[in-house]
Design a protein around this motif. Structure first.
Motif, PDB file in Angstrom:
ATOM      1  N   ALA A   1       0.796  -1.472  -0.051  1.00 11.75           N
ATOM      2  CA  ALA A   1      -0.055  -0.190  -0.175  1.00 11.75           C
ATOM      3  C   ALA A   1       0.957   1.390   0.179  1.00 11.75           C
ATOM      4  O   ALA A   1       0.585   2.250  -0.822  1.00 11.75           O
ATOM      5  N   PRO A   2       1.935   1.291   0.756  1.00 14.39           N
ATOM      6  CA  PRO A   2       2.829   2.689   0.743  1.00 14.39           C
ATOM      7  C   PRO A   2       3.237   2.662  -0.792  1.00 14.39           C
ATOM      8  O   PRO A   2       3.595   3.935  -0.991  1.00 14.39           O
ATOM      9  N   HIS A   3       3.440   1.937  -1.662  1.00 12.69           N
ATOM     10  CA  HIS A   3       4.116   2.097  -2.743  1.00 12.69           C
ATOM     11  C   HIS A   3       3.356   2.003  -4.037  1.00 12.69           C
ATOM     12  O   HIS A   3       3.457   2.396  -5.065  1.00 12.69           O
ATOM     13  N   LEU A   4       1.960   1.161  -3.741  1.00  7.36           N
ATOM     14  CA  LEU A   4       1.022   1.199  -4.658  1.00  7.36           C
ATOM     15  C   LEU A   4      -0.328   1.334  -4.237  1.00  7.36           C
ATOM     16  O   LEU A   4      -0.768   0.130  -3.356  1.00  7.36           O
ATOM     17  N   THR A   5      -1.074   2.517  -4.316  1.00  9.20           N
ATOM     18  CA  THR A   5      -2.533   2.613  -3.664  1.00  9.20           C
ATOM     19  C   THR A   5      -3.406   1.412  -3.982  1.00  9.20           C
ATOM     20  O   THR A   5      -3.288   0.653  -4.912  1.00  9.20           O
ATOM     21  N   PRO A   6      -4.099   1.062  -2.894  1.00  6.28           N
ATOM     22  CA  PRO A   6      -5.055  -0.094  -2.954  1.00  6.28           C
ATOM     23  C   PRO A   6      -5.942  -0.164  -3.846  1.00  6.28           C
ATOM     24  O   PRO A   6      -6.438  -1.140  -4.664  1.00  6.28           O
ATOM     25  N   ALA A   7      -6.488   1.056  -4.336  1.00  8.53           N
ATOM     26  CA  ALA A   7      -7.264   1.319  -5.688  1.00  8.53           C
ATOM     27  C   ALA A   7      -6.540   0.684  -6.801  1.00  8.53           C
ATOM     28  O   ALA A   7      -7.486   0.195  -7.777  1.00  8.53           O
ATOM     29  N   PHE A   8      -5.345   0.658  -6.856  1.00 10.58           N
ATOM     30  CA  PHE A   8      -4.678  -0.019  -8.083  1.00 10.58           C
ATOM     31  C   PHE A   8      -4.163  -1.469  -7.860  1.00 10.58           C
ATOM     32  O   PHE A   8      -3.581  -2.258  -8.748  1.00 10.58           O
ATOM     33  N   LEU A   9      -4.538  -1.952  -6.841  1.00 14.34           N
ATOM     34  CA  LEU A   9      -4.220  -3.343  -6.296  1.00 14.34           C
ATOM     35  C   LEU A   9      -5.654  -3.667  -5.709  1.00 14.34           C
ATOM     36  O   LEU A   9      -5.885  -4.234  -4.643  1.00 14.34           O
ATOM     37  N   PRO A  10      -6.892  -4.007  -6.490  1.00 14.27           N
ATOM     38  CA  PRO A  10      -8.033  -4.269  -5.942  1.00 14.27           C
ATOM     39  C   PRO A  10      -8.256  -5.596  -5.431  1.00 14.27           C
ATOM     40  O   PRO A  10      -9.015  -6.602  -6.256  1.00 14.27           O
ATOM     41  N   VAL A  11      -7.396  -6.215  -4.520  1.00 18.18           N
ATOM     42  CA  VAL A  11      -7.227  -7.571  -4.356  1.00 18.18           C
ATOM     43  C   VAL A  11      -8.713  -7.823  -3.738  1.00 18.18           C
ATOM     44  O   VAL A  11      -9.226  -7.362  -2.616  1.00 18.18           O
ATOM     45  N   LYS A  12      -9.430  -9.007  -4.104  1.00 15.13           N
ATOM     46  CA  LYS A  12     -10.525  -9.689  -3.346  1.00 15.13           C
ATOM     47  C   LYS A  12     -10.091 -10.859  -2.503  1.00 15.13           C
ATOM     48  O   LYS A  12      -9.398 -11.788  -3.255  1.00 15.13           O
TER      49      LYS A  12
END
Length: 668
Positions: A468-479
């Motif tokens: 998350a500090p390196h890539l916003t969760p919006a761009f890592l939409p893990v389910k």
């Protein structure tokens, strides 16, 4: 979704000989090697023409790209030269394409008959090894580790289906299609332009032909070439090097990295992390592996059995090509594990649930003409015989599909990794920080657990928080998806021989005394860790539909009744997946460097995105961890080392950790 037509089925080469016994191609009406001697030609034209082995000495890695694998004689000669050279590079990559590959048994027969020729006997152990590993004629890239440090990547299919998306930095080129008169498609300006995009600075090139048009087209593509004395009856050949008069490319090919400490941090010891550690250690890295649980393979990798098979589709889509590459590469990796396969790869049956579905499956297999060693249509009688259970419909038989115990696989990968691995269990990495160009893993108290040049996050559902500090969760939409397995009583389905999949699956008894396993449920946004009776009932109802001869036993009047289901054992685990159901594997984007360039990147490509030096990920495999873990680990390790990638850039882009960010940038 855009439907790309599937590639043409691979047509294997038919073995034939010219009147003097030289191996011969009926398609191109040409011989596979000089009648003056196969090995002599390979050594004079291709090794000599590229100044090998002199040019590879003192290097960490050396990459050769060839057009036309044929019988593999150039590869065998190069491998023998590497084997016999005390100053050889640590890793030799040989990349080649072949539109008409031989079947393994035909390759073995033709090469075995040549071993009696002068100088060929010393190649016998190499020929044996190559033929043992030779893949089925299935489209796409196949990566074979023929010896520690020698990697053959052979692509089956048309040059232009494979080479334009190859990510590799080439140090030498062997141009060896059949003669320009017989096979003009392999000697066009487009072919040479495609190769020039792969050339590293100083890359060399050689070919047995000396045709003026070939030379002019090579010069136009940036290769300075000159005639040299030819081999045997041929007076001249061409040799040269990459020397474009001006910068001709938008992107440079992967470079070999500068010398460094080769220490990596891997977070997570499930299937993704253990495969990652093994692939890095195979390249001479030291790995610190951190796992918050007390043992490897305890989360989703802790299920007693998982099934594996490739996914087929009419249009041979991204998932089909990716699972094909992953399935074949994983099998090759598992076969080299100490103690052998922790499971079985002697068949899996994917059965149709309706007559219409059976019709579609049969047509799909017929269209793609898969080799029977890969996938084969079977009718209900054949399917029932293979399964050891009466089935209502036919289906697809995968002779090398099967089941594995994932936790045992994780342990075997770590044993195979050897002494360069330092694994720490019961240790939770809470943060990854970049400090002076290196990565530090920190615990919850902020203490530094380890520092290294490279960090790879493979920790399933913890990955999003760590990244998350390196890539916003919006761009890592893990389910996060809850899955429950049901353990059947030991005496259930004694005739079941192989896993059967359809809507759900059932796998034979994995360990002595235990019963078969069936499942699994798919529950989104369901955090419950308990084992539920209702989920057992759902699994059993699916099983009743899968094995209709046992509908009474598994239906609501039998085991699926509330009282009977309550007696059954089971296990709940959580899978992580992306909305597109594809993994995340590759290098993380550098958000700080991207921010000021947002406008410029709107119309860009994933290749244009600045990347965070040394931070990678491999996770979100959903229920396909067995098929994806080894391939994703190999892709990441290849990217770290600047080596040829094991899959084309089209597939690598589909699983790139920056893909959701790229979607957002394109929308502006």
């Amino acid at each position: 979704m855009s439907h790309r037509p599937g590639p043409s089925p691979i047509q294997p080469a038919a073995p034939a000989s010219a009147t003097d016994g030289t191996p011969y191609s009926t398609v191109f009406d040409d011989v596979y090697h000089s009648t003056n001697g196969a090995l002599g030609q390979a050594r004079h034209v291709f090794l000599g023409g590229n100044d090998l082995p002199e040019r590879w000495r003192g290097r960490e890695q050396f990459v050769i790209v060839e057009t036309g694998f044929g019988l593999g004689l150039n590869f065998l000669a190069t491998w023998a030269a590497w084997r016999d050279d005390p100053q050889r590079p640590a890793r030799l990559h040989f990349v080649s394409v072949e539109k008409f590959p031989f079947r393994a048994q035909d390759l073995r027969r033709v090469l075995a008959s040549m071993l009696v020729l002068p100088g060929m006997t010393e190649l016998a152990p190499l020929v044996q090894r190559l033929c043992d590993l030779w893949p089925s004629p299935v489209a796409g890239w196949h990566r074979l580790e023929v010896a520690p440090g020698v990697v053959l990547s052979v692509g089956f299919g048309d040059f232009f289906d494979l080479m334009p998306s190859l990510r590799a930095g080439a140090d030498a080129f062997y141009l060896d299609g059949f003669s320009p008169a017989k096979n003009p498609d392999m000697w066009t300006p487009n072919v040479f332009k495609t190769l020039s995009r792969l050339a590293r600075d100083g890359a060399t090139l050689s070919t047995y032909t000396s045709a003026g048009q070939v030379r002019r087209d090579l010069i136009a593509a940036g290769f300075a070439t000159a005639r040299r004395p030819g081999y045997g009856y041929k007076r001249h050949m061409l040799a040269g090097h990459y020397a474009p008069p001006y910068r001709m490319r938008r992107y440079d090919p992967p470079a070999a990295p500068p010398p460094r400490a080769r220490e990596a941090i891997v977070v997570g010891a499930g299937m993704a992390g253990t495969a990652m550690a093994r692939r890095l250690i195979a390249r001479g890295w030291r790995v610190r592996l951190f796992e918050r649980a007390q043992a490897p393979g305890t989360a989703a990798s802790g299920n007693p059995a998982g099934v594996f098979h490739p996914q087929l589709s009419a249009d041979d889509n991204v998932l089909s090509r990716l699972t094909r590459a992953g399935f074949l590469y994983a099998l090759a990796q598992w076969r080299t594990l100490p103690g052998g396969l922790p499971g079985r790869a002697d068949g899996l049956l994917q059965v149709a649930m309706t007559a219409a579905q059976a019709q579609d499956m049969q047509e799909l297999v017929a269209t793609h003409e898969y080799p029977e060693t890969y996938a084969k249509w079977v009718d209900e009688t054949q399917a029932s015989a293979l399964a050891g259970e009466t089935l209502a419909h036919g289906g697809i038989w995968y002779p090398e599909g099967g089941w594995l115990a994932p936790a045992m696989l994780c342990r075997a990968e770590l044993v195979a990794a050897g002494p360069s691995l330092d694994a720490r269990y019961g240790v939770a990495v809470e943060r990854l920080e970049q400090r002076d160009g290196r990565w530090a893993a920190l615990d919850e108290a902020g203490r530094v657990l380890a520092e290294a040049d490279v960090a790879v996050v493979t920790a399933a559902d913890v990955s999003q928080k760590l990244l998350a500090p390196h890539l916003t969760p919006a761009f890592l939409p893990v389910k996060r998806v809850r899955g429950q397995l049901t353990f059947l009583p030991p005496d259930t389905l004694p005739g079941l021989r192989v896993p059967v999949c359809g809507d759900g699956y059932v796998a034979p008894s994995p360990l002595g005394g235990a019963g078969p396993i069936t499942g699994a449920t798919y529950g989104f946004d369901d955090p419950a860790e308990d084992v539920r009776v209702t989920d057992h009932q759902a699994n059993l109802r699916r099983l009743a539909a899968l094995l209709p001869a046992h509908a009474d036993r598994f239906g609501d009047a039998g085991l699926a009744s509330e009282s009977a289901a309550a007696e059954l054992g089971g296990r709940t685990a959580f899978r992580t997946l992306m909305p597109d159901r594809l993994p995340m594997a590759g290098q993380l984007p550098d958000m700080a460097a991207i921010e000021p360039q947002r406008r410029r990147l709107t119309g860009g490509h994933l290749r244009d995105l600045p990347r965070l030096e040394g931070l990678y990920a491999s996770f979100a495999f959903g229920s396909r961890g067995l098929v994806f873990a080894s391939l994703c680990a190999e892709l990441v390790a290849s990217q770290i080392e600047g080596e040829p990638w094991p899959i084309g850039a089209d597939l690598a882009d589909a699983i790139d950790p920056a893909r959701y960010l790229m979607h957002a940038l394109r929308k502006g």
